[in-house]
Design an enzyme around this catalytic site. Sequence first.
Site, PDB file in Angstrom:
ATOM      1  N   ASN A   9      11.387 -27.374 -18.385  1.00 30.54           N
ATOM      2  CA  ASN A   9      12.701 -27.920 -17.446  1.00 30.54           C
ATOM      3  C   ASN A   9      12.168 -28.204 -16.204  1.00 30.54           C
ATOM      4  OD1 ASN A   9      14.910 -28.231 -16.382  1.00 30.54           O
ATOM      5  ND2 ASN A   9      15.692 -26.172 -16.305  1.00 30.54           N
ATOM      6  N   LYS A  11      13.649 -29.553 -14.036  1.00 28.52           N
ATOM      7  CA  LYS A  11      14.926 -29.567 -12.978  1.00 28.52           C
ATOM      8  C   LYS A  11      14.678 -30.930 -11.829  1.00 28.52           C
ATOM      9  CE  LYS A  11      14.401 -24.534 -13.298  1.00 28.52           C
ATOM     10  NZ  LYS A  11      14.591 -23.363 -12.836  1.00 28.52           N
ATOM     11  N   HIS A  95      22.510 -24.197 -18.043  1.00 31.02           N
ATOM     12  CA  HIS A  95      21.803 -23.526 -17.016  1.00 31.02           C
ATOM     13  C   HIS A  95      22.066 -22.716 -15.902  1.00 31.02           C
ATOM     14  CE1 HIS A  95      18.105 -23.069 -14.717  1.00 31.02           C
ATOM     15  NE2 HIS A  95      17.451 -23.228 -15.520  1.00 31.02           N
ATOM     16  N   GLU A  97      21.570 -22.548 -12.903  1.00 30.25           N
ATOM     17  CA  GLU A  97      21.564 -23.435 -11.659  1.00 30.25           C
ATOM     18  C   GLU A  97      22.925 -23.955 -11.956  1.00 30.25           C
ATOM     19  OE1 GLU A  97      17.657 -25.057 -11.788  1.00 30.25           O
ATOM     20  OE2 GLU A  97      17.106 -23.008 -11.433  1.00 30.25           O
ATOM     21  N   GLU A 167      17.724 -16.534 -20.088  1.00 30.01           N
ATOM     22  CA  GLU A 167      16.911 -16.486 -18.721  1.00 30.01           C
ATOM     23  C   GLU A 167      17.630 -15.788 -17.829  1.00 30.01           C
ATOM     24  OE1 GLU A 167      14.973 -20.587 -18.318  1.00 30.01           O
ATOM     25  OE2 GLU A 167      16.964 -21.032 -17.926  1.00 30.01           O
ATOM     26  N   GLY A 173      12.341 -18.647 -11.108  1.00 25.94           N
ATOM     27  CA  GLY A 173      11.808 -19.236  -9.931  1.00 25.94           C
ATOM     28  C   GLY A 173      11.472 -18.130  -8.991  1.00 25.94           C
ATOM     29  N   SER A 213      10.167 -17.473 -14.604  1.00 24.96           N
ATOM     30  CA  SER A 213       8.654 -17.147 -14.463  1.00 24.96           C
ATOM     31  C   SER A 213       7.549 -17.044 -15.544  1.00 24.96           C
ATOM     32  CB  SER A 213       8.605 -15.969 -13.422  1.00 24.96           C
ATOM     33  OG  SER A 213       9.429 -16.139 -12.231  1.00 24.96           O
TER      34      SER A 213
HETATM   35  P1  13P Z   1      10.870 -20.789 -13.715  1.00 24.20           P
HETATM   36  O1  13P Z   1       9.818 -20.791 -14.889  1.00 24.20           O
HETATM   37  O2  13P Z   1      10.439 -21.583 -12.449  1.00 24.20           O
HETATM   38  O3  13P Z   1      11.306 -19.324 -13.420  1.00 24.20           O
HETATM   39  O4  13P Z   1      12.214 -21.572 -14.085  1.00 24.20           O
HETATM   40  C1  13P Z   1      12.807 -21.125 -15.452  1.00 24.20           C
HETATM   41  C2  13P Z   1      13.987 -21.889 -15.869  1.00 24.20           C
HETATM   42  O5  13P Z   1      14.848 -21.894 -14.913  1.00 24.20           O
HETATM   43  C3  13P Z   1      13.851 -22.708 -16.811  1.00 24.20           C
HETATM   44  O6  13P Z   1      15.066 -23.540 -17.291  1.00 24.20           O
END
Ligand code: 13P
Length: 255
Positions: A9, A11, A95, A97, A167, A173, A213
């Site tokens: 992803n 983003k 997601h 976010e 997640e 992140g 992560s």
């Molecule tokens: P990270 O791997 O940067 O923690 O992000 C995870 C994520 O949100 C994947 O959709």
Amino acid sequence: MRKPIIAANWKMNKTVQEGKSFSTLLPADTSLYQEVEVVICPPFTALQAVGEELKGKGIKLGGQNLYPMEKGAFTGEVSPLMLQDLGCTYVILGHSERRHLLGEKDEFINQKVKAAFAFDLLPILCLGETLEQRQKGATEEVCHQQLQGSLKDIEAQDVAQMVIAYEPVWAIGTGVHARPADAEKTIACLRQVISKEWGEEIGAAVRIQYGGSVKPENIREFMSCANIDGALVGGASLKADSFYQIVRGAREGSE
Ligand code: 13P
């Protein structure tokens, strides 16, 4: 036996040129990509270029979102037809976010899941608890609610084909990943909920990823858990080298 699946992803990262150079740098390891399904989800603007660059490598393409209509007056949105047109197989939906920054609710996500299936796109449905919810001991309740709300009225055979990504919001992140044993416990519960709702066979078939992560150093431990079938990777998917290490680690960890 469920086939492992690792998805990138990206983003809101990478220009067209950056997406193309990632795709050129990713080794053309077709035998690995046959054993571990690999999906790259670039931003909409780079989908076409990355898709062209990845042709023949055995890697699939995914969108990061969609609007649940085929076309129309929805300024700034992207439809499932458009994703299908660019060769997408998957689409990330729900997601955290989008849930937290843009206020998306399960009901709306449910419409998106239905729209994805209507255009032959397989959802990667994301869900997970916040730190506050975890500290209150509400992890499983929150995840079950998100699962049931987002998958309301979805047919068993569709659930069997899609991917769920657990997640935990506090692990996204932050560099702090969930303990694999804790992720395994939550994912095993999600599988039970699916078995109860759609039948044992569907619960046994659906692939559930862990996300938050994930790095080359921790992927093996996640993959060695019986119920974890792969990972949704954010930050560590932005460099071809670390992403490739994760895909290789996923094969080793699941052996
Ligand atoms: P990270 O791997 O940067 O923690 O992000 C995870 C994520 O949100 C994947 O959709």
